[in-house]
Scaffold this motif. Structure first.
Motif, mmCIF file in Angstrom:
data_model
loop_
_atom_site.group_PDB
_atom_site.id
_atom_site.type_symbol
_atom_site.label_atom_id
_atom_site.label_comp_id
_atom_site.label_asym_id
_atom_site.label_seq_id
_atom_site.Cartn_x
_atom_site.Cartn_y
_atom_site.Cartn_z
ATOM 1 N N GLY B 13 41.556 26.170 52.298
ATOM 2 C CA GLY B 13 41.555 26.583 53.709
ATOM 3 C C GLY B 13 40.534 27.663 54.009
ATOM 4 O O GLY B 13 40.290 28.525 53.182
ATOM 5 N N PHE B 14 39.938 27.574 55.160
ATOM 6 C CA PHE B 14 38.936 28.583 55.504
ATOM 7 C C PHE B 14 39.500 29.611 56.468
ATOM 8 O O PHE B 14 40.167 29.278 57.428
ATOM 9 C CB PHE B 14 37.723 27.898 56.147
ATOM 10 N N ALA B 15 39.202 30.865 56.230
ATOM 11 C CA ALA B 15 39.685 31.905 57.136
ATOM 12 C C ALA B 15 38.706 32.114 58.282
ATOM 13 O O ALA B 15 38.922 32.918 59.164
ATOM 14 C CB ALA B 15 39.892 33.197 56.376
ATOM 15 N N GLY B 16 37.566 31.381 58.246
ATOM 16 C CA GLY B 16 36.639 31.393 59.370
ATOM 17 C C GLY B 16 35.783 32.634 59.488
ATOM 18 O O GLY B 16 35.255 32.922 60.540
ATOM 19 N N GLN B 17 35.615 33.346 58.377
ATOM 20 C CA GLN B 17 34.791 34.558 58.494
ATOM 21 C C GLN B 17 33.327 34.223 58.242
ATOM 22 O O GLN B 17 33.004 33.295 57.524
ATOM 23 C CB GLN B 17 35.315 35.604 57.515
ATOM 24 N N ILE B 19 29.703 34.192 56.778
ATOM 25 C CA ILE B 19 29.310 34.292 55.385
ATOM 26 C C ILE B 19 27.877 34.786 55.312
ATOM 27 O O ILE B 19 27.049 34.394 56.106
ATOM 28 C CB ILE B 19 29.447 32.902 54.739
ATOM 29 N N ALA B 20 27.598 35.670 54.387
ATOM 30 C CA ALA B 20 26.271 36.280 54.385
ATOM 31 C C ALA B 20 25.691 36.401 52.991
ATOM 32 O O ALA B 20 26.400 36.311 52.011
ATOM 33 C CB ALA B 20 26.374 37.656 55.006
ATOM 34 N N HIS B 21 24.391 36.632 52.933
ATOM 35 C CA HIS B 21 23.739 36.942 51.659
ATOM 36 C C HIS B 21 23.800 38.463 51.478
ATOM 37 O O HIS B 21 24.555 38.945 50.664
ATOM 38 C CB HIS B 21 22.309 36.429 51.646
ATOM 39 N N ARG B 23 25.396 41.227 52.637
ATOM 40 C CA ARG B 23 26.547 41.628 53.463
ATOM 41 C C ARG B 23 26.569 43.133 53.607
ATOM 42 O O ARG B 23 26.171 43.847 52.671
ATOM 43 C CB ARG B 23 27.853 41.235 52.762
#
Ligand code: HEM
Lengths: 315, 118
Positions: B13-17, B19-21, B23
């Motif tokens: 499941g994805f929490a929908g945050q 995503i970055a390199h 961060r």
């Protein structure tokens, strides 16, 4: 399927992959001629050996040209993207800016210099000291790729993960980069010479495979982010695709070594040589696919970061 | 195999945050903080080393006026820390918008606020 948020898009990752593959091909070709080929060529008729060398040189020059074009093209594209340039003139103006102000630009310019020095190092003769210098230049060019991946961007000073990536890339070059020269050699070699070449290549190849497996595990451990990273992120899926291709490559290598090679010394040598040739070509194409997949991997956020947003009990 | 993977996915499941390199790991003044002394600079620590020539930190006050001095720099001993100097700040809420290019050439961006107490 997890979102494939490839930096700059698939085209960018493709250019990166192709430019790396060409660079690895330069090193592989040089290692083949320096380490694997000498005793094999010495046992052949001088005219046949000279013809082999002519074809090998064509492959080398082709690889050097592709690696120069690839590195130049990647530098041009990436510079525009880094500086947020849109028009052609802006993109061109961004290149010196990126070269002077970023690690990426500096590394690519050094790489272009190292690659351009390969023909100068070889000159007009294929004497071992010259080949060794050329191979060292190509190895430095290939290894420089490690300073552009994720392992080299995290951490502060010396990083074991960056060292692992360096070895990973060199092992990939010395194993898969030798497949094109091996293929060219097998296409027109007497069965005995073909057998000897394959035996010598296999010994070196095995060392590289072990090194690749070890370094891939280290990077898998350090960057993919455990089970959550492997199954829940595009980075993990791409790493799994690489693992799958690696498995297929190993199977092909085993068939070459244990099925076709013994047949080269039997009554069906000519058929075995042709089959071997086809098999090495397939292996080289799959090898290219793994390197392209590696280009995608490096363009994705590392699984260990991406997996932080996942609800998964095991980290 | 496909089925197993699908099941694993549903479990993940994805929490929908986002995503970055590179961060944002931490910032001074901290994200969302209220500080009593006006800061002289913003320092953001990223998860990767960044290229200062291609990164930016813009600080604006509630009226939308720029309060940073422009070009950011990396800390002398740590390329993961991006720093921008500020004009003297008065009390009030400030918005920080950052764009980062990490040394592996990946671009990320984000924003946050902090407040200088009266
Ligand atoms: C034949 C096998 C393989 C080859 C030829 C290969 C080749 C490469 C190359 C060329 C790179 C550098 C990519 C770039 O910077 O553009 C790389 C990076 C990497 N490889 Fe492999 N690889 C192989 C197998 C594997 C396997 C099985 C795994 C793990 C499951 C793996 C994990 C990684 C990781 C994590 C990186 C670092 C990517 C990053 O910077 O984020 N590799 N590989």
């Amino acid at each position: 399927m997890p979102p494939f948020d490839i930096e700059g898009g698939l085209g960018f990752a493709f250019v990166r992959g192709i430019s790396v593959a060409a660079c690895l091909s330069v090193l592989g070709a040089l290692v083949f001629r320096l380490v694997v080929a000498p005793p094999v060529l010495a046992g052949m008729k001088p005219s046949a050996a000279a013809e082999q060398d002519r074809r090998w040189l064509r492959l080398l020059w082709g690889s050097v040209a592709a690696a120069l074009l690839g590195a130049g093209g990647w530098l041009g594209l990436e510079s525009g993207a880094m500086a947020g340039a849109t028009g052609i003139a802006d993109r061109l103006a961004a290149v010196p800016l990126v070269v002077l102000n970023s690690r990426f630009g500096m590394v690519l310019v050094i790489r272009l210099g190292l690659l351009a020095a390969v023909p100068l190092a070889i000159g007009r003769s294929l004497r071992p000291p010259r080949l060794a210098i050329a191979a060292a230049l190509a190895a430095a060019a290939a290894a420089s790729q490690a300073s552009l991946g994720h392992a080299a961007s995290i951490g502060h000073g010396f990083e074991w993960l960056a060292l692992s990536t360096t070895l990973h890339i060199l092992a990939a070059a010395i194993w898969l980069g030798q497949l094109p020269p091996l293929w060219i050699f097998l296409a027109d070699a007497p069965p005995a010479a073909a057998g000897l070449a394959l035996r010598r290549f296999s010994r070196l190849g095995l060392t590289c495979v072990i090194l690749l497996a070890a370094t891939a595990s280290a990077q898998g451990w350090g960057l993919v982010g455990g089970v959550a990273g492997f199954v829940g992120t595009a980075y993990g899926w791409t790493a799994l695709a690489k693992l799958l291709l690696f498995g297929i490559l190993l199977a092909i290598a085993a068939i070459n070594r244990f099925t076709f090679m013994p047949r080269l010394a039997s009554g069906v040598a000519a058929t075995a040589r042709r089959a071997l040739c086809r098999s090495v070509l397939v292996e080289a194409i799959l090898g290219l696919l793994v390197i392209l997949a590696a280009g995608i991997l490096t363009s994705l956020p590392p699984g260990m970061d991406a997996a932080q947003g996942l609800r998964w009990p095991y980290r | 195999m496909r089925k197993t993977l699908m099941i694993l996915f549903c479990m993940v499941g994805f929490a929908g945050q986002a995503i970055a390199h590179a961060r944002l790991e931490s910032a001074v003044p901290p994200v969302g903080a209220t500080v009593s002394t006006p800061p002289k600079q913003i320092a953001i620590t990223f998860s990767e080393s960044v290229e200062p020539a291609f990164s930016s930190i813009e600080v604006t006050d509630a009226a939308g006026n720029r309060d940073d001095t422009g070009k950011p720099q990396v800390a002398a001993d740590d390329r993961q820390v991006l720093i921008v100097a500020l004009q003297p700040l008065g009390p009030g809420a400030y918005k920080v918008v950052w764009h980062a290019v990490s040394v592996d050439t990946h671009k990320t961006q984000g924003s946050y606020s902090f407040t200088v107490a009266p």
